[in-house]
Design a protein around this motif. Structure first.
Motif, PDB file in Angstrom:
ATOM      1  N   SER A 160      -8.309   3.064  -4.906  1.00  0.00           N
ATOM      2  CA  SER A 160      -8.249   1.627  -4.612  1.00  0.00           C
ATOM      3  C   SER A 160      -8.621   1.315  -3.176  1.00  0.00           C
ATOM      4  N   LEU A 177      -4.620   7.203  -7.606  1.00  0.00           N
ATOM      5  CA  LEU A 177      -5.047   5.843  -7.908  1.00  0.00           C
ATOM      6  C   LEU A 177      -5.095   4.995  -6.641  1.00  0.00           C
ATOM      7  N   SER A 212       0.831  -1.206   0.000  1.00  0.00           N
ATOM      8  CA  SER A 212       0.000   0.000   0.000  1.00  0.00           C
ATOM      9  C   SER A 212       0.864   1.253   0.000  1.00  0.00           C
TER      10      SER A 212
END
Length: 336
Positions: A208, A204, A194
């Motif tokens: 997500s 982005l 992450s």
């Protein structure tokens, strides 16, 4: 025989010190490059973050020594590193909550955060001096040498002795373990992935479902840990002085930029480039060349390009050259 003596002298005064120093710079540069890559600003308070974490570790070491706790041949400070990490973590998290978070919410430009971090740097430095003082402190205990120069001479019959300090061995081993753990975390764990995604593309990553506050929290935890470990290893190898860690900011930033700011692998490589450059340029090569060269070519002078007082100038010159000719660094980090 002279060639062997020359190699031992080279290892004793250049190779081993540079490897230990490079390991310390690499750990420091990793913290800088993580902040730049994930939080997107150059943290000028990193050197004094190292000082704060090391200061807490030194105070904890003195407390342990006062209670009679020790690790035998190893420095007691190794037991105090977790306490130093806790102290540094608490400070950087408070700083982020009450300082950096405001500017992140305002979408402030990176240059604003750089200026803010300079203010934080002076506050950290003042705090360290108020608590522990401006003096030079040595807090290493246990066995001083893994092998002493006299023991080496007796074992080998060479006229030149090799001294390998315990702190140098601990520095290299610890750096290898910490770097391996960091790369495993970044590449194998969900949180690490992450963080990498957030670094590559923030928008982005948010789409997500990645929690930005969690990424920021974990980043500061890692940075505080790296800073403390690097600071304690440097202090054990040399000594602890608040102003010294302020000065270390230059070679640490030089290491991060030379390797490629934002690139963890580059930070490690840059640390060793800076370390070997500083040690090699400020070392007096007369002894080594005296062993290596024929008698007719032995130098009369010290063969020293710069005195040790100017070692940080080496970092500055390298930094300027890299920024002028290859701003993305050796491993193509993010251009400044």
């Amino acid at each position: 025989m002279d060639l062997l003596n020359g190699f031992v002298a080279l290892a004793n005064f250049v190779l081993i010190p540079a490897i230990a120093y490079g390991s310390q710079l690499a750990l420091g540069a990793l913290g800088v490059t993580l902040i730049y890559g994930i939080l997107r600003f150059s943290n000028f308070a990193h050197g004094d973050t190292m000082a704060v974490g090391t200061m807490v570790a030194v105070l904890a070491t003195w407390g342990l020594q006062g209670m009679g706790v020790s690790l035998g041949p190893l420095p007691t400070a190794l037991l105090a590193i977790p306490v130093g990490i806790l102290g540094a973590t608490a400070l950087v998290l408070l700083t982020d909550k009450y300082v950096y978070k405001f500017y992140r919410a305002q979408k402030a430009k990176p240059v604003i955060l750089v200026i803010v971090s300079m203010g934080v740097m002076f506050i950290y430095n003042g705090l360290t001096r108020i608590i522990i003082g401006p003096d030079d402190y040595r807090f290493a205990d246990g066995e001083r040498f893994v092998i002493s120069a006299r023991t080496f001479r007796d074992m080998t019959g060479l006229s030149e002795g090799l001294a390998l300090r315990t702190t140098q061995v601990i520095t290299v081993i610890t750096a290898i373990v910490v770097v391996a753990a960091l790369f495993w975390f970044l590449n194998k764990t969900r949180t690490g992935k992450s963080m990498r995604a957030f670094s590559d593309n923030e928008d982005l990553a948010l789409l997500s479902g990645i929690n930005p506050e969690r990424v920021v929290l974990v980043t500061w935890l890692i940075v505080a840990s790296l800073a403390t470990v690097a600071g304690v290893l440097y202090g054990l190898d040399k000594s602890f002085k608040a102003f010294t860690y302020f000065q270390l900011l230059l070679p640490i930033f030089a290491a991060a930029i030379v390797g490629g700011l934002g690139n963890p692998l580059g930070a490690i490589a840059g640390g060793f480039v800076i370390a070997f450059s500083e040690v090699g340029i400020t070392y007096a090569w007369k002894k080594v060349l005296g062993y290596m060269l024929p008698p007719a070519l032995e130098p009369d002078g010290l063969v020293q390009i710069l005195s040790t007082e100017y070692k940080f100038a080496v970092s500055f010159v390298i930094l300027v050259i890299v920024l002028l000719f290859r701003p993305t660094g050796l491993f193509r980090g993010k251009a400044l």
